[in-house]
Design a protein around this motif. Sequence first.
Motif, PDB file in Angstrom:
ATOM      1  N   LEU A 220       7.814 -63.476  15.636  1.00  0.00           N
ATOM      2  CA  LEU A 220       7.024 -62.995  16.551  1.00  0.00           C
ATOM      3  C   LEU A 220       5.757 -63.368  16.713  1.00  0.00           C
ATOM      4  CD1 LEU A 220       8.640 -59.660  17.569  1.00  0.00           C
ATOM      5  CD2 LEU A 220       8.744 -61.778  18.877  1.00  0.00           C
ATOM      6  N   PHE A 221       4.795 -63.616  15.325  1.00  0.00           N
ATOM      7  CA  PHE A 221       3.609 -64.041  15.360  1.00  0.00           C
ATOM      8  C   PHE A 221       3.747 -65.279  15.566  1.00  0.00           C
ATOM      9  CE2 PHE A 221       1.648 -61.258  12.046  1.00  0.00           C
ATOM     10  CZ  PHE A 221       1.723 -59.507  13.535  1.00  0.00           C
ATOM     11  N   ASP A 222       5.019 -66.345  15.502  1.00  0.00           N
ATOM     12  CA  ASP A 222       4.896 -68.522  15.502  1.00  0.00           C
ATOM     13  C   ASP A 222       4.598 -67.627  17.108  1.00  0.00           C
ATOM     14  OD1 ASP A 222       4.427 -67.806  13.307  1.00  0.00           O
ATOM     15  OD2 ASP A 222       7.135 -68.180  12.806  1.00  0.00           O
ATOM     16  N   PHE A 223       5.546 -66.937  18.038  1.00  0.00           N
ATOM     17  CA  PHE A 223       5.759 -66.932  19.021  1.00  0.00           C
ATOM     18  C   PHE A 223       4.373 -66.820  19.813  1.00  0.00           C
ATOM     19  CE2 PHE A 223       6.053 -65.266  23.537  1.00  0.00           C
ATOM     20  CZ  PHE A 223       7.186 -66.519  23.933  1.00  0.00           C
ATOM     21  N   TYR A 224       3.636 -65.987  19.621  1.00  0.00           N
ATOM     22  CA  TYR A 224       1.871 -65.558  20.371  1.00  0.00           C
ATOM     23  C   TYR A 224       0.759 -66.181  19.127  1.00  0.00           C
ATOM     24  CZ  TYR A 224       4.439 -61.790  22.992  1.00  0.00           C
ATOM     25  OH  TYR A 224       5.373 -61.032  23.527  1.00  0.00           O
ATOM     26  N   GLU A 225       0.857 -67.376  18.861  1.00  0.00           N
ATOM     27  CA  GLU A 225       0.729 -68.039  17.415  1.00  0.00           C
ATOM     28  C   GLU A 225      -0.836 -68.688  18.981  1.00  0.00           C
ATOM     29  OE1 GLU A 225      -0.565 -70.537  14.098  1.00  0.00           O
ATOM     30  OE2 GLU A 225       1.669 -69.963  14.926  1.00  0.00           O
ATOM     31  N   ALA A 226      -0.201 -69.333  19.666  1.00  0.00           N
ATOM     32  CA  ALA A 226      -1.131 -69.704  21.236  1.00  0.00           C
ATOM     33  C   ALA A 226      -1.944 -68.595  21.512  1.00  0.00           C
ATOM     34  CB  ALA A 226       0.089 -71.108  21.378  1.00  0.00           C
TER      35      ALA A 226
ATOM     36  N   GLU B 153      -5.721 -68.916  21.331  1.00  0.00           N
ATOM     37  CA  GLU B 153      -6.571 -69.219  23.140  1.00  0.00           C
ATOM     38  C   GLU B 153      -7.851 -68.014  22.662  1.00  0.00           C
ATOM     39  OE1 GLU B 153      -5.821 -69.878  27.329  1.00  0.00           O
ATOM     40  OE2 GLU B 153      -4.152 -69.381  26.369  1.00  0.00           O
ATOM     41  N   HIS B 154      -7.529 -66.410  22.532  1.00  0.00           N
ATOM     42  CA  HIS B 154      -8.256 -66.179  22.622  1.00  0.00           C
ATOM     43  C   HIS B 154      -9.186 -65.562  21.228  1.00  0.00           C
ATOM     44  CE1 HIS B 154      -7.650 -64.699  26.967  1.00  0.00           C
ATOM     45  NE2 HIS B 154      -5.786 -64.913  26.307  1.00  0.00           N
ATOM     46  N   ASN B 155      -8.965 -66.658  20.434  1.00  0.00           N
ATOM     47  CA  ASN B 155      -9.517 -65.986  18.832  1.00  0.00           C
ATOM     48  C   ASN B 155      -9.409 -65.454  18.695  1.00  0.00           C
ATOM     49  OD1 ASN B 155     -11.178 -67.085  16.426  1.00  0.00           O
ATOM     50  ND2 ASN B 155     -13.046 -65.852  17.384  1.00  0.00           N
ATOM     51  N   LEU B 156      -7.706 -64.256  18.248  1.00  0.00           N
ATOM     52  CA  LEU B 156      -7.582 -63.456  17.768  1.00  0.00           C
ATOM     53  C   LEU B 156      -7.086 -63.976  16.631  1.00  0.00           C
ATOM     54  CD1 LEU B 156      -5.816 -61.229  21.697  1.00  0.00           C
ATOM     55  CD2 LEU B 156      -8.111 -61.204  20.230  1.00  0.00           C
TER      56      LEU B 156
ATOM     57  N   ALA C 272      -1.247 -55.461  23.019  1.00  0.00           N
ATOM     58  CA  ALA C 272      -2.036 -55.644  22.273  1.00  0.00           C
ATOM     59  C   ALA C 272      -2.658 -57.018  23.012  1.00  0.00           C
ATOM     60  CB  ALA C 272      -1.847 -55.776  21.125  1.00  0.00           C
ATOM     61  N   ILE C 273      -2.173 -58.375  22.788  1.00  0.00           N
ATOM     62  CA  ILE C 273      -3.429 -58.934  22.693  1.00  0.00           C
ATOM     63  C   ILE C 273      -3.716 -59.386  24.446  1.00  0.00           C
ATOM     64  CG2 ILE C 273      -2.779 -62.358  24.049  1.00  0.00           C
ATOM     65  CD1 ILE C 273      -0.160 -62.005  21.194  1.00  0.00           C
ATOM     66  N   ARG C 274      -2.880 -58.858  25.210  1.00  0.00           N
ATOM     67  CA  ARG C 274      -4.030 -58.528  26.673  1.00  0.00           C
ATOM     68  C   ARG C 274      -5.110 -57.590  26.006  1.00  0.00           C
ATOM     69  NH1 ARG C 274       0.231 -56.064  29.804  1.00  0.00           N
ATOM     70  NH2 ARG C 274       0.648 -58.285  29.529  1.00  0.00           N
ATOM     71  N   HIS C 275      -4.832 -56.796  25.745  1.00  0.00           N
ATOM     72  CA  HIS C 275      -6.030 -55.717  26.144  1.00  0.00           C
ATOM     73  C   HIS C 275      -7.344 -55.695  24.948  1.00  0.00           C
ATOM     74  CE1 HIS C 275      -3.126 -53.725  28.354  1.00  0.00           C
ATOM     75  NE2 HIS C 275      -4.031 -53.673  28.768  1.00  0.00           N
ATOM     76  N   THR C 276      -6.886 -56.771  24.021  1.00  0.00           N
ATOM     77  CA  THR C 276      -7.682 -57.237  23.165  1.00  0.00           C
ATOM     78  C   THR C 276      -8.904 -57.687  23.106  1.00  0.00           C
ATOM     79  OG1 THR C 276      -6.200 -56.632  21.302  1.00  0.00           O
ATOM     80  CG2 THR C 276      -8.293 -57.840  20.274  1.00  0.00           C
TER      81      THR C 276
ATOM     82  N   LEU D 287       8.163 -46.738   9.410  1.00  0.00           N
ATOM     83  CA  LEU D 287       7.148 -46.729  10.601  1.00  0.00           C
ATOM     84  C   LEU D 287       6.718 -47.892  10.027  1.00  0.00           C
ATOM     85  CD1 LEU D 287       7.388 -43.758   9.151  1.00  0.00           C
ATOM     86  CD2 LEU D 287       5.073 -43.703   9.662  1.00  0.00           C
ATOM     87  N   VAL D 288       6.635 -48.359  11.873  1.00  0.00           N
ATOM     88  CA  VAL D 288       5.912 -49.643  12.168  1.00  0.00           C
ATOM     89  C   VAL D 288       4.165 -49.535  12.796  1.00  0.00           C
ATOM     90  CG1 VAL D 288       5.955 -51.697  13.235  1.00  0.00           C
ATOM     91  CG2 VAL D 288       8.266 -50.527  12.290  1.00  0.00           C
ATOM     92  N   HIS D 289       3.376 -49.557  12.395  1.00  0.00           N
ATOM     93  CA  HIS D 289       1.897 -49.491  12.829  1.00  0.00           C
ATOM     94  C   HIS D 289       1.557 -50.449  13.726  1.00  0.00           C
ATOM     95  CE1 HIS D 289       1.835 -45.434  11.136  1.00  0.00           C
ATOM     96  NE2 HIS D 289       2.148 -46.324   9.938  1.00  0.00           N
ATOM     97  N   ILE D 290       1.147 -50.605  14.649  1.00  0.00           N
ATOM     98  CA  ILE D 290       0.451 -52.261  15.138  1.00  0.00           C
ATOM     99  C   ILE D 290      -0.861 -51.549  15.859  1.00  0.00           C
ATOM    100  CG2 ILE D 290       1.366 -54.307  17.456  1.00  0.00           C
ATOM    101  CD1 ILE D 290       4.269 -53.018  17.042  1.00  0.00           C
ATOM    102  N   ARG D 291      -1.754 -51.922  15.339  1.00  0.00           N
ATOM    103  CA  ARG D 291      -3.317 -51.755  15.867  1.00  0.00           C
ATOM    104  C   ARG D 291      -3.936 -52.604  16.658  1.00  0.00           C
ATOM    105  NH1 ARG D 291      -2.288 -49.685  10.579  1.00  0.00           N
ATOM    106  NH2 ARG D 291      -2.462 -48.152  10.090  1.00  0.00           N
ATOM    107  N   ASN D 292      -4.781 -52.939  17.611  1.00  0.00           N
ATOM    108  CA  ASN D 292      -5.851 -53.934  18.236  1.00  0.00           C
ATOM    109  C   ASN D 292      -6.887 -53.380  17.776  1.00  0.00           C
ATOM    110  OD1 ASN D 292      -4.612 -52.248  19.956  1.00  0.00           O
ATOM    111  ND2 ASN D 292      -5.713 -53.407  21.524  1.00  0.00           N
ATOM    112  N   THR D 293      -7.779 -54.033  18.084  1.00  0.00           N
ATOM    113  CA  THR D 293      -9.715 -53.368  18.168  1.00  0.00           C
ATOM    114  C   THR D 293      -9.715 -53.589  20.000  1.00  0.00           C
ATOM    115  OG1 THR D 293     -10.329 -56.305  18.312  1.00  0.00           O
ATOM    116  CG2 THR D 293     -10.312 -54.571  16.428  1.00  0.00           C
ATOM    117  N   GLY D 294     -10.319 -52.932  20.274  1.00  0.00           N
ATOM    118  CA  GLY D 294     -11.087 -52.947  21.569  1.00  0.00           C
ATOM    119  C   GLY D 294     -10.946 -51.487  22.661  1.00  0.00           C
TER     120      GLY D 294
END
Length: 458
Positions: A323-329, A333-336, A364-368, A386-393
């Motif tokens: 999934l990281f490979d899929f969303y890498e581009a 683009e947003h320097n995430l 997470a990408i949309r709101h970071t 447990l799977v924790h998915i954290r994003n800044t914002g």
Amino acid sequence: MISLTTRLTLLFILVSVAIFTALGLLIQHSIGQHFETQDYSELDDKLRVTANIVKNLQSHNALPAVESVIKNSVVDHDSIIIKIVSSSGDSLFSASAIALPYETDTLLREPGRPQRLEWHKGDVEYRGVAMALPEDQRNGQQLIISAAMETTRHTMFMHQFARKLLGLMLVATMLSALLGWWVSRQGLSPLRAMGSKAKSVTAKHLDQRLPVDAVPVELAALAIELNSMLDRLEESFNRITHFSSDIAHELRTPISNLVTQTQVSLSQQRSVEDYRDILASNLEELDRLSRMISDMLFLAKAENNIELPSSERFMLEFEIVKLFDFYEALAEEHNLTLCMQGSGELKGDRIMVDRAISNLLSNAIRHTPDGGSIDVDIEPKPGELLVHIRNTGEAIPAKELPYLFDRFYRCDQARCHTAHEGTGLGLSITQAIVKAHGGHIDVHSDLDKTCFTLVFPA
């Protein structure tokens, strides 16, 4: 189908009949025993008096001369029969022609021991006692004394008593039936009240509840369970109602846009480029409609399928890397920054789990904001993963957290740092997928970070 009141009444009647029958038999047996004891007591007294008289007469050798003494002393009414017979079979005294069926040999072998007898002659019943006297030492003579009485009057009394008792039992059974019906009807009145209350529950009045405090303790648990069922039905009905209105609202906007743009484009002659732009705009709206319908179908399938389409064991970190490979581009683009830690094995449907995590990564990408980071931590624990998915914002307002997983719900648009707008079904789909795997999802948001936690059974 027999009603519960009728069943209880019939059971009440059966129990009453059984009790009355047992009581009647016991009374009849007790009265019969009383008559038998009373008769033999009287016969024993007559036999004892006669034996004393005979002994005194034997000592004077003057038995024939005192028959009048025996009749006056012993035979005081017609029902008593007294006989005195010698061991040779000669009748020395008889107050009646009725013969007692005693066993002579047994009596002679056991002198002084009475033998009790019951017999009948025709329709007349008798009860008697016979006893042999010890052998007279002076003349060697041994006598047998017997006393009997007619018991027909007792039998007649018992028959009359049985008929009266049977009539009384029938009346008592009828009264018991009426009483049982009344008691059953009164005892089941809470059930009728619950049924009446249940009839008032309709689609417009799902807030009606059964009175728990007004029913007996035995029905309180049933009332509580029915109220819980009504709570679930009300919640489901409200969710369906809101979902229907949300669908209408969400579908109305793109369809309205398509209709408006089509009407405008047909209002006058336009160039090929203009038509191309209009068709491209329409295609975006159609694509949004397609994604929305696809998400709705997937959500319905995920929520209603008890069994997963497929189940296999796989390493979760490998799926997250893909999934990281899929969303890498998009992240570049947003320097995430995308980062993953930990590992763990999960059993379930690989495609559904990928979609659940993909929805969270997409959100997470949309709101970071640009330059932020997205961290995924896999944390194995005893019995769960447990799977924790954290994003800044910016933080999600606390008042919005309970509604995040509702269909078509969108947070404050100020948090969105992209022009792309989702369908509002991503988090609902994620929650449905996690629940289908037997887990749950939690969310926590503070000043600078938001964390979604997927909890799967190990």
